[in-house]
Design a protein around this motif. Structure first.
Motif, PDB file in Angstrom:
ATOM      1  N   ASP A 177       0.837  -1.198   0.000  1.00 14.74           N
ATOM      2  CA  ASP A 177       0.000   0.000   0.000  1.00 14.74           C
ATOM      3  C   ASP A 177       0.874   1.251   0.000  1.00 14.74           C
ATOM      4  O   ASP A 177       0.605   2.214  -0.739  1.00 14.74           O
ATOM      5  CB  ASP A 177      -0.915  -0.018   1.219  1.00 14.74           C
ATOM      6  CG  ASP A 177      -2.096   0.937   1.081  1.00 14.74           C
ATOM      7  OD1 ASP A 177      -2.387   1.370  -0.052  1.00 14.74           O
ATOM      8  OD2 ASP A 177      -2.713   1.258   2.107  1.00 14.74           O
ATOM      9  N   LEU A 178       1.920   1.249   0.793  1.00 20.99           N
ATOM     10  CA  LEU A 178       2.811   2.407   0.871  1.00 20.99           C
ATOM     11  C   LEU A 178       3.572   2.615  -0.434  1.00 20.99           C
ATOM     12  O   LEU A 178       3.755   3.752  -0.876  1.00 20.99           O
ATOM     13  CB  LEU A 178       3.782   2.227   2.034  1.00 20.99           C
ATOM     14  CG  LEU A 178       3.160   2.308   3.437  1.00 20.99           C
ATOM     15  CD1 LEU A 178       4.166   1.901   4.497  1.00 20.99           C
ATOM     16  CD2 LEU A 178       2.642   3.714   3.714  1.00 20.99           C
ATOM     17  N   ILE A 179       4.021   1.534  -1.057  1.00 15.92           N
ATOM     18  CA  ILE A 179       4.731   1.672  -2.339  1.00 15.92           C
ATOM     19  C   ILE A 179       3.782   2.185  -3.418  1.00 15.92           C
ATOM     20  O   ILE A 179       4.177   2.964  -4.294  1.00 15.92           O
ATOM     21  CB  ILE A 179       5.362   0.329  -2.750  1.00 15.92           C
ATOM     22  CG1 ILE A 179       6.446  -0.082  -1.740  1.00 15.92           C
ATOM     23  CG2 ILE A 179       5.970   0.414  -4.147  1.00 15.92           C
ATOM     24  CD1 ILE A 179       7.552   0.947  -1.545  1.00 15.92           C
ATOM     25  N   SER A 180       2.506   1.787  -3.352  1.00 18.29           N
ATOM     26  CA  SER A 180       1.542   2.244  -4.355  1.00 18.29           C
ATOM     27  C   SER A 180       1.259   3.737  -4.251  1.00 18.29           C
ATOM     28  O   SER A 180       0.735   4.340  -5.194  1.00 18.29           O
ATOM     29  CB  SER A 180       0.225   1.461  -4.221  1.00 18.29           C
ATOM     30  OG  SER A 180      -0.525   1.889  -3.108  1.00 18.29           O
ATOM     31  N   GLU A 181       1.601   4.338  -3.117  1.00 24.16           N
ATOM     32  CA  GLU A 181       1.411   5.783  -2.956  1.00 24.16           C
ATOM     33  C   GLU A 181       2.387   6.587  -3.801  1.00 24.16           C
ATOM     34  O   GLU A 181       2.154   7.767  -4.081  1.00 24.16           O
ATOM     35  CB  GLU A 181       1.610   6.187  -1.491  1.00 24.16           C
ATOM     36  CG  GLU A 181       0.579   5.667  -0.525  1.00 24.16           C
ATOM     37  CD  GLU A 181       0.881   6.071   0.908  1.00 24.16           C
ATOM     38  OE1 GLU A 181       0.024   5.825   1.771  1.00 24.16           O
ATOM     39  OE2 GLU A 181       1.987   6.637   1.167  1.00 24.16           O
ATOM     40  N   ARG A 182       3.462   5.962  -4.210  1.00 24.29           N
ATOM     41  CA  ARG A 182       4.561   6.702  -4.847  1.00 24.29           C
ATOM     42  C   ARG A 182       4.446   6.608  -6.369  1.00 24.29           C
ATOM     43  O   ARG A 182       4.123   5.553  -6.917  1.00 24.29           O
ATOM     44  CB  ARG A 182       5.907   6.137  -4.393  1.00 24.29           C
ATOM     45  CG  ARG A 182       6.081   6.065  -2.872  1.00 24.29           C
ATOM     46  CD  ARG A 182       7.518   5.720  -2.519  1.00 24.29           C
ATOM     47  NE  ARG A 182       8.433   6.752  -2.950  1.00 24.29           N
ATOM     48  CZ  ARG A 182       8.855   7.765  -2.179  1.00 24.29           C
ATOM     49  NH1 ARG A 182       8.425   7.868  -0.940  1.00 24.29           N
ATOM     50  NH2 ARG A 182       9.705   8.654  -2.648  1.00 24.29           N
ATOM     51  N   TYR A 201      -4.156  -4.684  -8.350  1.00 26.63           N
ATOM     52  CA  TYR A 201      -5.109  -3.587  -8.426  1.00 26.63           C
ATOM     53  C   TYR A 201      -5.771  -3.262  -7.087  1.00 26.63           C
ATOM     54  O   TYR A 201      -6.764  -2.544  -7.050  1.00 26.63           O
ATOM     55  CB  TYR A 201      -6.194  -3.930  -9.453  1.00 26.63           C
ATOM     56  CG  TYR A 201      -5.691  -4.028 -10.874  1.00 26.63           C
ATOM     57  CD1 TYR A 201      -5.456  -2.886 -11.623  1.00 26.63           C
ATOM     58  CD2 TYR A 201      -5.467  -5.270 -11.454  1.00 26.63           C
ATOM     59  CE1 TYR A 201      -5.004  -2.976 -12.941  1.00 26.63           C
ATOM     60  CE2 TYR A 201      -5.021  -5.377 -12.766  1.00 26.63           C
ATOM     61  CZ  TYR A 201      -4.789  -4.225 -13.507  1.00 26.63           C
ATOM     62  OH  TYR A 201      -4.352  -4.311 -14.796  1.00 26.63           O
ATOM     63  N   HIS A 202      -5.241  -3.776  -6.006  1.00 19.55           N
ATOM     64  CA  HIS A 202      -5.876  -3.594  -4.705  1.00 19.55           C
ATOM     65  C   HIS A 202      -5.449  -2.311  -3.992  1.00 19.55           C
ATOM     66  O   HIS A 202      -5.896  -2.052  -2.876  1.00 19.55           O
ATOM     67  CB  HIS A 202      -5.571  -4.785  -3.791  1.00 19.55           C
ATOM     68  CG  HIS A 202      -6.229  -6.057  -4.224  1.00 19.55           C
ATOM     69  ND1 HIS A 202      -5.565  -7.041  -4.924  1.00 19.55           N
ATOM     70  CD2 HIS A 202      -7.507  -6.493  -4.071  1.00 19.55           C
ATOM     71  CE1 HIS A 202      -6.394  -8.030  -5.174  1.00 19.55           C
ATOM     72  NE2 HIS A 202      -7.577  -7.734  -4.669  1.00 19.55           N
ATOM     73  N   TYR A 203      -4.586  -1.526  -4.641  1.00 16.73           N
ATOM     74  CA  TYR A 203      -3.997  -0.391  -3.932  1.00 16.73           C
ATOM     75  C   TYR A 203      -4.341   0.936  -4.609  1.00 16.73           C
ATOM     76  O   TYR A 203      -5.181   0.989  -5.503  1.00 16.73           O
ATOM     77  CB  TYR A 203      -2.485  -0.605  -3.806  1.00 16.73           C
ATOM     78  CG  TYR A 203      -2.178  -1.882  -3.070  1.00 16.73           C
ATOM     79  CD1 TYR A 203      -2.365  -1.980  -1.688  1.00 16.73           C
ATOM     80  CD2 TYR A 203      -1.760  -3.018  -3.757  1.00 16.73           C
ATOM     81  CE1 TYR A 203      -2.125  -3.162  -1.005  1.00 16.73           C
ATOM     82  CE2 TYR A 203      -1.513  -4.213  -3.083  1.00 16.73           C
ATOM     83  CZ  TYR A 203      -1.696  -4.273  -1.708  1.00 16.73           C
ATOM     84  OH  TYR A 203      -1.471  -5.448  -1.032  1.00 16.73           O
TER      85      TYR A 203
END
Length: 306
Positions: A177-182, A201-203
């Motif tokens: 989830d944190l990596i998907s923020e970037r 696709y869950h993030y």
């Protein structure tokens, strides 16, 4: 291609199913092969780093106890990787002019600028292996988010560019989830779920996963059920490669080889790796590449569905 999954169950157990996509590797390669060097020495658990206990994971001391003081034997086993094992691997891959992806722990790289310079001179991809080589499982999300940001910025200072790839390894439930923020991370390797890249696709955004491996990996020299001799390692890698090469006649896949300086860098093991390299090079239609190249290829030919 896989499609967005039911968000009520955040796992994907179906994947590509019976007929995975043809990956269209360059030059119609049957296998896309990457060698990954995990550079961790100097970033592991150690009271000198402010940790509560010594390292217990991935060393010659299988089942090591956690000491709340310095563990000099453990420290020196890790030191072997940066002092000797790294250079043995560096010589081997340069001998055959092979591309390498480094999973670089930022604190470890900071402690050995010579090694980082050698990686850059060799043209290796340096992906981020997080700020520390520690367990993140129970770390508060804000602390992990802060460490990811610090790791990326320091990585840029040390190497001249931000990492395109990310692999924590000892993840928390929040890591993906944190990596998907970037928007500055091209791909994530914190998955072992497939023989091909895929999108999660869950993030917050579609996260390109370039799966890694824990089986074709020298870490099994340091596990209770693992490799006892270099020949065990060679035979296992060879069997994996040969099966995928045969499958590649109709359904090409990727193969990752996981390496650690302090493990495969020992004299009794390095010869098995060279033997495997020679086996691979005796075959045509193999794309030996970096993980960044695979990610870029996948984005070009198989963009996300959303």
């Amino acid at each position: 291609m896989t499609t967005p999954s039911d968000s009520s169950y955040p796992r994907e157990l179906i994947g590509y199913g019976e007929k995975p996509p043809h990956p269209k590797w360059p030059n119609n390669a049957k296998v896309a092969l990457q060698f990954v060097i995990n550079y961790e020495e100097g970033g592991e658990n150690c009271v000198l780093h402010g940790d509560e206990h010594s390292e217990t994971f991935l060393s010659e001391i299988i089942g090591a106890q956690a000491f709340n003081d310095r563990h000099l034997s453990m420290e020196s086993l890790y030191e072997y990787g940066s002092r000797a094992g790294f250079w043995r691997l560096h010589r081997l891959f340069n001998k055959y002019s092979l591309p390498v992806t480094v999973f670089g722990v930022t604190m470890a790289m900071q402690r050995h600028p010579e090694a980082v310079e050698a990686m850059l001179r060799s043209g290796w991809e340096i992906a981020s292996h997080a700020m520390r080589w520690i367990h993140f499982q129970d770390m508060p999300i804000e602390q992990e988010r802060k460490l990811i940001e610090e790791a990326v910025l320091l990585h840029e200072t040390l190497t001249g560019s931000k990492p395109k790839g990310w692999y924590t390894g000892r993840t928390s439930p929040n890591t993906l989830d944190l990596i998907s923020e970037r928007d500055d991370i091209l791909y994530c390797a914190d998955s072992y779920a497939d023989d091909l890249p895929y999108y999660d696709y869950h993030y917050k955004r579609s996260l390109l996963m370039v799966p890694y491996t824990l089986d074709t990996n020298d870490m099994r020299f340091a596990s209770p059920q693992g490799f006892n001799t270099g020949n065990d390692f060679y035979e296992y890698l060879k069997d994996a490669f040969d099966v995928l090469y045969e499958e590649g006649n109709t359904q090409p896949k990727m193969l990752s080889i996981g390496l650690h300086c302090r493990i495969i860098g020992r004299p009794a093991r390095i010869r098995a790796l060279e033997k495997f390299i020679k086996h691979v090079l005796s075959h045509n239609d193999v794309w030996i590449c970096t993980r960044e190249q695979i990610a870029e290829h996948w984005l070009e030919y198989f963009p996300p569905n959303i």
